[in-house]
Write an enzyme that holds these catalytic residues in place. Structure first.
Site, PDB file in Angstrom:
ATOM      1  N   LYS A 110      -1.429  -1.085  -4.054  1.00 16.78           N
ATOM      2  CA  LYS A 110      -2.485  -0.067  -4.017  1.00 16.78           C
ATOM      3  C   LYS A 110      -1.777   1.273  -4.061  1.00 16.78           C
ATOM      4  O   LYS A 110      -1.078   1.650  -3.119  1.00 16.78           O
ATOM      5  CB  LYS A 110      -3.336  -0.205  -2.758  1.00 16.78           C
ATOM      6  CG  LYS A 110      -4.496   0.778  -2.656  1.00 16.78           C
ATOM      7  CD  LYS A 110      -5.356   0.441  -1.441  1.00 16.78           C
ATOM      8  CE  LYS A 110      -6.587   1.346  -1.359  1.00 16.78           C
ATOM      9  NZ  LYS A 110      -6.265   2.661  -0.734  1.00 16.78           N
ATOM     10  N   TYR A 167       0.850  -1.186   0.000  1.00 16.84           N
ATOM     11  CA  TYR A 167       0.000   0.000   0.000  1.00 16.84           C
ATOM     12  C   TYR A 167       0.888   1.239   0.000  1.00 16.84           C
ATOM     13  O   TYR A 167       1.568   1.527   0.977  1.00 16.84           O
ATOM     14  CB  TYR A 167      -0.898  -0.047   1.242  1.00 16.84           C
ATOM     15  CG  TYR A 167      -2.014   0.965   1.307  1.00 16.84           C
ATOM     16  CD1 TYR A 167      -2.164   1.962   0.356  1.00 16.84           C
ATOM     17  CD2 TYR A 167      -2.950   0.919   2.334  1.00 16.84           C
ATOM     18  CE1 TYR A 167      -3.186   2.880   0.420  1.00 16.84           C
ATOM     19  CE2 TYR A 167      -3.984   1.833   2.419  1.00 16.84           C
ATOM     20  CZ  TYR A 167      -4.093   2.811   1.469  1.00 16.84           C
ATOM     21  OH  TYR A 167      -5.115   3.726   1.552  1.00 16.84           O
TER      22      TYR A 167
END
Length: 309
Positions: free
Chosen positions: A166, A140
């Site tokens: 992400k 992330y």
């Protein structure tokens, strides 16, 4: 064994809000209701207990229980990604192993933050987690926890089990570079709601975001428009989404998302303090009036929660 490969987890994926009741208790009935609400509106997956889900204000047991409830309600109809990030590797491994047993399809995690860990320590964090389960990991990249540069993303991609990222950063040219230099099979999710069109146009495989809870129809439209090459349509929809996003940011955005969902019959409850809330009728009525004004002033159409006002 997970029901979906990471390459199959694409499209529009809400970073699911976590419903709490008026006393800040996890509300399982509301959680089940919003899962059905979102599946009914055609979303392509769910991303649990991340920033939007208020994960860092929840206990480990609450995070585990939220995942169990969602997996039970989903019953394999769509993919479920469990965010298991914590500063402690040990705690993240505990959440990761639970997620695998509970039936999640993939893991995601912010890097360890607060103490300014070195790149080698961050690499060790992700390596230890991926060694602890058979689930694919989505790293992330987010400003709140410290952004990765391209070289760091490349190092992460070399860890067995790290199969995607992400990407919640404005440097979308890096998405194109990741696909070109790391490989097309490294899955990328664009994570900035206000830049969904941009992320997809630069090669993201899917989009994960907060406002997909409230206006999934708008982001489903953006996704379909970009994939079909209708960039004019995508731009119009992104402008609609951004009007709502920027209007909400000064109005307790997660609480506003939850109240807007309630106006459509999917009561997502309240936030935990220190987030603000719209507990009383007067403050909620003011929020409704503000959104009516936005709809009128910007000429917004085709947005379900605004049309319900």
């Amino acid at each position: 064994m997970c029901a979906f490969k990471l390459s199959e987890i694409t499209g529009v994926i809400p970073a699911l809000v976590t419903p709490f009741d008026e006393n800040e208790n996890l509300d399982e009935a509301r959680m089940r209701s919003i899962v059905e609400f979102l599946i009914g509106r055609g979303i392509n997956g769910l991303y649990l207990t991340g920033s939007t889900g208020e994960a860092f204000m929840m206990t480990l047991e609450e995070r585990k229980r939220a995942l169990e409830v969602v997996v039970d309600q989903v019953k394999g109809r769509i993919p479920v990604i469990a965010h298991i990030g914590a500063i402690s590797t040990r705690l993240s491994i505990e959440l990761a192993q639970h997620a695998e047993k509970a039936g999640a399809d993939a893991l995601s995690s912010v890097p360890p933050f607060y103490w300014g860990f070195s790149q080698d320590q961050v690499i060790g964090y992700y390596t230890d987690i991926t060694n602890s389960t058979n689930l694919p990991m989505i790293a992330y990249n987010v400003p709140l926890a410290g952004l990765f540069g391209f070289d760091m993303i490349k190092r992460l991609s070399e860890i067995k089990g790290v199969e995607g990222i992400k990407y919640t950063a404005p440097t979308h040219f890096e998405i194109m570079r990741i696909k070109a230099e790391i490989g097309k099979d490294f899955i990328i999710y664009s994570g900035a709601d206000e830049m969904a069109m941009s992320g997809l146009s630069f090669g993201a495989d899917g989009i994960i975001g907060s406002f997909y809870n409230l206006i999934p129809e708008t982001f489903l439209g953006i996704y379909d428009a970009v994939k079909s090459g209708d960039m004019a349509r995508a731009k119009d929809l992104q402008e609609t989404a951004n009007a709502i996003i920027f209007f909400s940011l000064s109005r307790n955005p997660i609480a506003a998302i939850k109240r807007g969902m309630a106006w459509l019959g999917a009561d997502a409850g309240y936030c935990r303090k220190p987030f603000g809330n719209f507990y009383d009728a007067e403050s909620e009525a003011k929020l409704k009036e503000d959104f009516r004004g936005l709809k009128r002033d910007r000429g917004l159409t085709g947005v379900a929660f605004l049309d319900a006002l």
